[in-house]
Design an enzyme around this catalytic site. Structure first.
Site, PDB file in Angstrom:
ATOM      1  N   LEU A 208      67.467  79.889  73.151  1.00 26.01           N
ATOM      2  CA  LEU A 208      66.110  80.434  73.211  1.00 26.01           C
ATOM      3  C   LEU A 208      65.640  80.340  74.653  1.00 26.01           C
ATOM      4  O   LEU A 208      65.770  79.283  75.263  1.00 26.01           O
ATOM      5  CB  LEU A 208      65.244  79.495  72.360  1.00 26.01           C
ATOM      6  N   HIS A 209      65.170  81.437  75.222  1.00 27.66           N
ATOM      7  CA  HIS A 209      64.615  81.296  76.571  1.00 27.66           C
ATOM      8  C   HIS A 209      63.604  82.369  76.949  1.00 27.66           C
ATOM      9  O   HIS A 209      63.075  82.351  78.060  1.00 27.66           O
ATOM     10  CB  HIS A 209      65.734  81.265  77.619  1.00 27.66           C
ATOM     11  N   ARG A 210      63.355  83.353  76.066  1.00 27.37           N
ATOM     12  CA  ARG A 210      62.400  84.407  76.433  1.00 27.37           C
ATOM     13  C   ARG A 210      61.006  83.807  76.602  1.00 27.37           C
ATOM     14  O   ARG A 210      60.534  83.067  75.723  1.00 27.37           O
ATOM     15  CB  ARG A 210      62.318  85.475  75.337  1.00 27.37           C
ATOM     16  N   ARG A 243      64.431  76.687  81.313  1.00 24.71           N
ATOM     17  CA  ARG A 243      63.041  77.107  81.088  1.00 24.71           C
ATOM     18  C   ARG A 243      62.508  76.497  79.780  1.00 24.71           C
ATOM     19  O   ARG A 243      61.373  76.022  79.710  1.00 24.71           O
ATOM     20  CB  ARG A 243      62.945  78.637  80.994  1.00 24.71           C
ATOM     21  N   ASP A 287      67.399  84.540  71.245  1.00 24.67           N
ATOM     22  CA  ASP A 287      66.651  85.663  71.808  1.00 24.67           C
ATOM     23  C   ASP A 287      67.394  86.202  73.038  1.00 24.67           C
ATOM     24  O   ASP A 287      66.854  86.948  73.836  1.00 24.67           O
ATOM     25  CB  ASP A 287      65.207  85.255  72.158  1.00 24.67           C
TER      26      ASP A 287
END
Ligand code: UD1
Ligand code: UDP
Length: 368
Positions: A208-210, A243, A287
């Site tokens: 997940l990083h969006r 992030r 994502d």
């Protein structure tokens, strides 16, 4: 002929590896007129597991120059890459600058080259989510508008480009360099030690990083709630992007993640260990753009935690299902997979391990 390849962030490295290798092969067969290639690393990603590890594992040669831009706001990072890339282009005077994907490094270097009158090749052209809130969509639009060679992974991407008025002679449907890398390394995938005795299908894998998922605490938490629910049915391995770790810390969610039973958090993994996880997982939740493609190529079900995708063939033909950052949908689709109702798909056209070879052939013919 002289080419500068640009790479800056994690997903770029899988895309340039086969390209650079294809140039080496080309040169073996064309000793009279070899292609000269240089590699510029912008330094957008810099932590060892986000950068250097991939050079070692994928056998990418050391960058000829690292612009060392590091992290910053979009405008500052993009501008800094442009400032630092310009003198490199001036010095080497390439015939073509080749950029891949849709990160800030991609758009920054395409813009620099275009302004200097150097032809640009965009590998992975034509993808559109039609969602301009995604920074990547802006990068895609800018890069494609400025490029001279648009190398597409699907017929749909070619259509998108035509619809935007790009002439046919600039568009080349070549396949997917990310899948070239997957095919070359499939047999070399390495089992991570933390898997213990778990075997095929006995865990799910998450990335997940969006910004749309991890930069807002409520959205991030809703996704974690879904992981908690699914964690009661299957162990989950979560490779945590820098992030995401920063945001989890900032929102006070990291402790909750660490405490959750059946959720294993890891630092970003190398390609070979991550590929092992993907290939042996019951399913992936992500994502990531690249992972939507890799799961389709591997035939592993994928739940994409987004409302849209610029890679619709992974949904139409592959194993991908869009579930949004929606607790109920994530859990419902996860349970469907666990009950044996996971999506089966087919591998999209030209995702056959030969995309880079096709690209180099086009460049050798037309860019010289
Ligand atoms: C970038 C790309 C995104 C891509 C993703 C792949 C843009 C706009 N975004 O997002 O399209 O899907 O990479 O992973 O280009 N950080 C570190 N160490 C690193 C790199 C980043 O700690 O090596 C942290 C920094 O706090 C940084 C944050 O991660 O501020 C975000 O990095 P950045 O490259 O700006 O964006 P990504 O979210 O990684
Ligand atoms: N990947 C990896 N280790 C990880 C997570 C991902 O090697 O811990 C690989 C993944 O297999 C794919 C690429 O990184 O090849 C995708 O990059 P990312 O998700 O960062 O970016 P995106 O594709 O969303 O732009």
């Amino acid at each position: 002929m002289r080419v500068i390849h640009v790479a800056g962030a994690r997903p770029n490295f899988m895309k340039i590896a086969p390209l650079m290798e294809a140039v080496v092969h080309y040169n073996r067969e064309h000793t009279q007129r070899p292609m000269e290639q240089f590699l510029v690393h912008t330094g957008q990603h810099y932590d060892e597991p986000m950068s250097k590890l991939f050079f070692d594992e994928l056998g990418i040669s050391k960058p000829d120059v690292n612009l060392e831009v590091g992290s910053a706001s979009h405008a500052r990072q993009t501008a800094e890459i442009m400032k630092r890339f310009e003198p490199v282009v001036e010095q080497w005077r390439p015939d073509v600058v080749s950029v891949v994907g849709d990160v800030n490094s991609t758009a920054a270097c395409a813009m620099t080259a275009a302004k200097m009158g150097i032809r640009t090749a965009h590998v992975e052209a034509g993808l559109r989510s039609h969602d301009r809130e995604m920074p990547e969509e802006i990068n895609r639009l800018v890069t494609d508008a400025l490029s001279d060679f648009l190398f597409a992974t699907s017929r749909g991407a070619c259509e998108n480009l035509r619809r935007e008025g790009i002439p046919d002679e600039k568009i080349f449907f070549v396949g997917n360099t990310m899948i070239d890398t997957l095919m070359r390394h499939r047999e070399l995938a390495r089992r991570p030690a933390f898997l213990d005795g778990r075997s095929m299908g006995q865990f799910a894998v998450v990335t997940l990083h969006r910004p749309s998922n991890v930069d807002q605490p409520r959205v991030f938490e809703e996704i974690l709630d879904a992981f908690e629910e699914l964690g009661k049915r299957i162990p989950i391995i979560f490779s945590v992007h820098p992030r995401t770790r920063d945001m989890a810390e900032k929102f006070g969610l990291l402790e909750r993640m660490e405490r959750q039973e059946n959720l294993t958090l890891t630092d970003p993994l190398g390609y070979l260990e991550f590929l092992y996880l993907l290939a042996h997982a019951s399913f992936a939740m992500t994502d990531s753009g690249g992972i939507q493609e890799e799961t389709t190529a591997l035939g592993i079900p994928c739940l994409t935690i987004r409302e849209n995708t610029e890679r619709p063939e992974t949904v139409k033909e592959g194993t991908n299902v869009l579930v949004g950052a929606n607790h109920a949908r994530i859990v419902r689709e996860g349970e469907a997979i666990l009950e044996g109702r996971g999506k089966r798909g087919r591998i999209p056209e030209k995702w056959d391990g030969r995309a880079a070879q096709r690209i180099v052939r086009v460049l050798a013919e037309l860019a010289d």
